[in-house]
Scaffold this motif. Structure first.
Motif, PDB file in Angstrom:
ATOM      1  N   CYS B 180       0.842  -1.197  -0.076  1.00 32.94           N
ATOM      2  CA  CYS B 180      -0.196  -0.059   0.082  1.00 32.94           C
ATOM      3  C   CYS B 180       0.876   1.326   0.029  1.00 32.94           C
ATOM      4  O   CYS B 180       1.839   1.421   0.801  1.00 32.94           O
ATOM      5  CB  CYS B 180      -0.740  -0.046   1.299  1.00 32.94           C
ATOM      6  SG  CYS B 180      -1.793   1.557   1.199  1.00 32.94           S
ATOM      7  N   CYS B 184      -2.426   5.033   5.597  1.00 35.56           N
ATOM      8  CA  CYS B 184      -3.713   4.849   5.661  1.00 35.56           C
ATOM      9  C   CYS B 184      -3.978   4.593   7.415  1.00 35.56           C
ATOM     10  O   CYS B 184      -4.973   3.750   7.715  1.00 35.56           O
ATOM     11  CB  CYS B 184      -4.377   3.437   4.843  1.00 35.56           C
ATOM     12  SG  CYS B 184      -3.322   2.079   5.023  1.00 35.56           S
ATOM     13  N   MET B 191       1.039  -3.536   5.283  1.00 37.80           N
ATOM     14  CA  MET B 191      -0.066  -3.814   4.607  1.00 37.80           C
ATOM     15  C   MET B 191       0.577  -4.230   3.056  1.00 37.80           C
ATOM     16  O   MET B 191       0.790  -3.161   2.183  1.00 37.80           O
ATOM     17  CB  MET B 191      -1.008  -2.594   4.330  1.00 37.80           C
ATOM     18  CG  MET B 191      -2.360  -2.885   3.165  1.00 37.80           C
ATOM     19  SD  MET B 191      -3.690  -1.440   3.563  1.00 37.80           S
ATOM     20  CE  MET B 191      -4.379  -2.021   2.229  1.00 37.80           C
TER      21      MET B 191
END
Ligand SMILES: [Cu+2]
Lengths: 135, 309
Positions: B180, B184, B191
Motif C-alpha cells: 500500500c 492509511c 499492508m
C-alpha cells in the motif's frame, strides 16, 4: 505657484486595464484561473452525471474552445501591454526611472511575461482533456 | 551500484511488467534529458563567469531568451506531458484478458477474480498469468489506499466510493512484492501482498483450485473451535457456515505464501502467535487477540487452519 504634478493620465478618469492601471497585471493569470476552474467544473459535473468510462467528447471541446477564447483574450492583453504600456519582452537596461513612463514600461513588461505564462498554462490544462478523452 | 537499494522483488526497474517498462523508458529519457540541461546551464554559467565581459547583440540575446527560455521549455514539458498522459491512458484502459477486483481495507486486501463461472474470493495474495493483461478494478472500504506492485507497474490510488482501474501485464515469472503506497493509519507499513507471476497453465490450475470450497468435514474438531470462538463472524470459509465478511477469506489460507497481508511466513508457529498475540504480530488491526486459547485447543485450531489448502 507651480502646477501640481498629474497623477492620473490626461483625459477621463483611468479606465480599468488602460494606461496607468495595474489591473493588467492580474488580468491574464485570472483568465487562466477561470479557465482552469471552469474546465474542472465541466469535467467533474459531466463525469459525475454520466459515470466512469463515459467519453469526454463534448466537454473536451468545451474546454478546448474556451481555451482558444481565453488565449485570444490573453493575446489581446499582450497587445495592450505592448501598445499602451510600451512593454517589451526582453529588457536590456534596468527600468529604474521613477516616472509614469518608467512605471508603465515596468508594468507592461511584467504583464507581457504573465500573458505568456498564462497562455502556456491554459495550453497545459487543455492537453490532458484532449489526450485522455474519458472520465 | 547507485541503485543497489532498489534491488529485489520491489525493484521498479526490474522490467517485470509491460507497464513498469513504459514508465522506465520515460524515466531514463527524463533523467538523461535533465542531465543534459543541467550540464548546459552549468556550462553557460561557467562560460559567463570566465568570458570577458562584452555585450552581445540585442537581436541575438532576444532570440536566445525567446527560444531557450520560452519555446524550448514549453515544447519539452508539453511533449513529456503528452507522453505521460498516453502511458496513463494505456494503463487505465478498460480491457484485459483477466479482471481482478481488489478492495483495500485497513490493513489487508480483499481480492476477487471475476471468472466466467462467477467470482472467486481470496485475500492478501495476487497471482497472475505470464504475458496476459490483467485489469484491476480498485476500490477502498474505509480510507484511501494505493495499490502498487513496483516491479510490474502502477501505482494507482484506491478511493472510497469510486472505482479506479490499472492494468498489469507481467513479463517475468517470479514472486514480486506489492504494497500500500498511501498512508492509511496504524499498520499501513504492514499492508503488503505477494504478486506471483505464473505460467498460464499453472495459473489456470491455481484459479480452479481457489474456486473450490474448502474441504472441511462436518465434525472437524478444529472447525468446531473456530466456530465456538466466533472467528466465523469475521472470516469466511466457503463450504462451511462461516461467512463473516469483515476479515480476509480463509478458504484456502494455507495455500498462500504469507500470513497477515504479506508480512509473515505461513507456518503453524506464526498462525498460533497471530491468534494469541495478534496485537504484537500486527498492531492496531481489527482482529481481537485470543490470549486464552492455549495448549491442545490452540494446536487443533492451528492445524485445522493449516489444512485449508
Ligand atoms: Cu496504506
Amino acid at each position: 505657484m507651480a502646477p501640481r504634478r498629474k497623477i492620473v493620465p490626461p483625459g477621463d478618469a483611468p479606465r480599468v486595464i488602460d494606461q496607468g492601471s495595474v489591473w493588467i497585471l492580474v488580468a491574464a493569470p485570472s483568465i487562466w484561473a477561470a479557465h482552469f476552474l471552469i474546465s474542472y467544473w465541466v469535467a467533474a459535473i459531466w463525469c459525475a452525471k454520466l459515470g466512469r468510462g463515459t467519453s469526454l467528447a463534448e466537454p473536451r471541446w468545451i474546454i478546448a474552445g474556451l481555451g482558444a477564447l481565453c488565449i485570444g483574450a490573453i493575446i489581446g492583453l499582450a497587445v495592450l501591454a505592448v501598445r499602451r504600456y510600451g512593454g517589451v519582452f526582453v529588457i536590456f537596461e534596468e527600468i529604474t526611472e521613477s516616472s509614469e513612463r518608467g512605471r508603465d514600461r515596468f508594468v507592461g513588461h511584467v504583464a507581457l511575461l504573465l500573458c505568456v505564462l498564462s497562455a502556456a498554462a491554459i495550453l497545459f490544462t487543455v492537453i490532458p482533456g484532449m489526450v485522455l478523452g474519458q472520465c | 551500484m547507485v541503485l543497489a537499494g532498489c534491488g529485489g522483488r520491489h525493484n521498479w526497474l526490474a522490467a517485470a511488467g509491460e507497464e513498469a517498462r513504459a514508465v522506465e523508458t520515460l524515466f531514463w529519457i527524463v533523467l538523461v534529458g535533465a542531465g543534459v540541461i543541467w550540464a548546459l546551464v552549468v556550462g553557460l554559467a561557467v562560460y559567463a563567469h570566465r568570458a570577458e565581459a562584452k555585450p552581445h547583440r540585442e537581436r541575438e540575446a532576444r532570440r536566445f531568451i525567446l527560444w531557450g527560455g520560452v519555446a524550448l521549455p514549453v515544447l519539452v514539458v508539453g511533449g513529456l506531458l503528452i507522453w505521460g498522459l498516453l502511458i496513463l491512458r494505456d494503463i487505465t484502459a478498460d480491457d484485459g484478458a483477466l479482471t481482478v477486483r481488489v478492495d483495500g481495507e485497513r490493513w489487508w486486501w480483499r481480492v476477487i477474480y471475476d471468472t466466467p463461472e462467477g467470482p472467486v474470493t481470496t485475500a492478501n495474495e495476487i497471482r497472475l498469468p505470464l504475458g496476459e493483461r490483467a485489469l484491476f478494478r480498485l476500490t477502498a472500504d474505509d480510507v484511501i489506499h494505493s495499490f502498487w506492485v513496483p516491479a510490474l507497474g502502477g501505482k494507482m490510488d484506491m478511493i472510497p466510493g469510486r472505482e479506479t482501474t490499472l492494468a498489469l501485464t507481467p513479463r517475468r515469472l517470479g514472486n514480486w512484492g506489492g504494497l500500500c503506497a498511501e498512508f492509511c493509519g496504524g499498520a499501513h507499513a504492514l499492508m503488503r501482498f505477494d504478486a506471483i507471476v505464473m505460467e498460464p497453465d499453472d495459473f489456470a490450475a491455481w484459479l480452479a483450485q481457489e474456486a473450490q470450497p474448502a474441504r472441511v468435514a462436518m465434525d472437524d474438531p478444529g472447525f468446531a473451535i473456530f466456530a465456538e470462538e466466533g472467528c466465523g463472524a469475521c472470516h469466511a470459509i466457503r463450504g462451511t457456515e462461516a461467512q463473516g465478511p469483515v476479515g480476509p477469506d480463509l478458504t484456502h489460507l494455507a495455500s498462500r505464501d504469507k500470513l497477515g497481508a504479506g508480512i509473515y511466513d505461513m507456518t503453524p508457529e506464526n498462525i498460533a502467535r497471530w491468534i494469541t498475540e495478534t496485537d504484537a504480530m500486527k498492531p492496531d488491526i481489527d482482529m481481537p487477540s485470543y490470549p486464552g486459547l492455549r495448549g491442545a485447543r490452540l494446536d487443533t485450531l492451528v492445524s485445522f487452519l493449516m489444512s485449508l489448502e
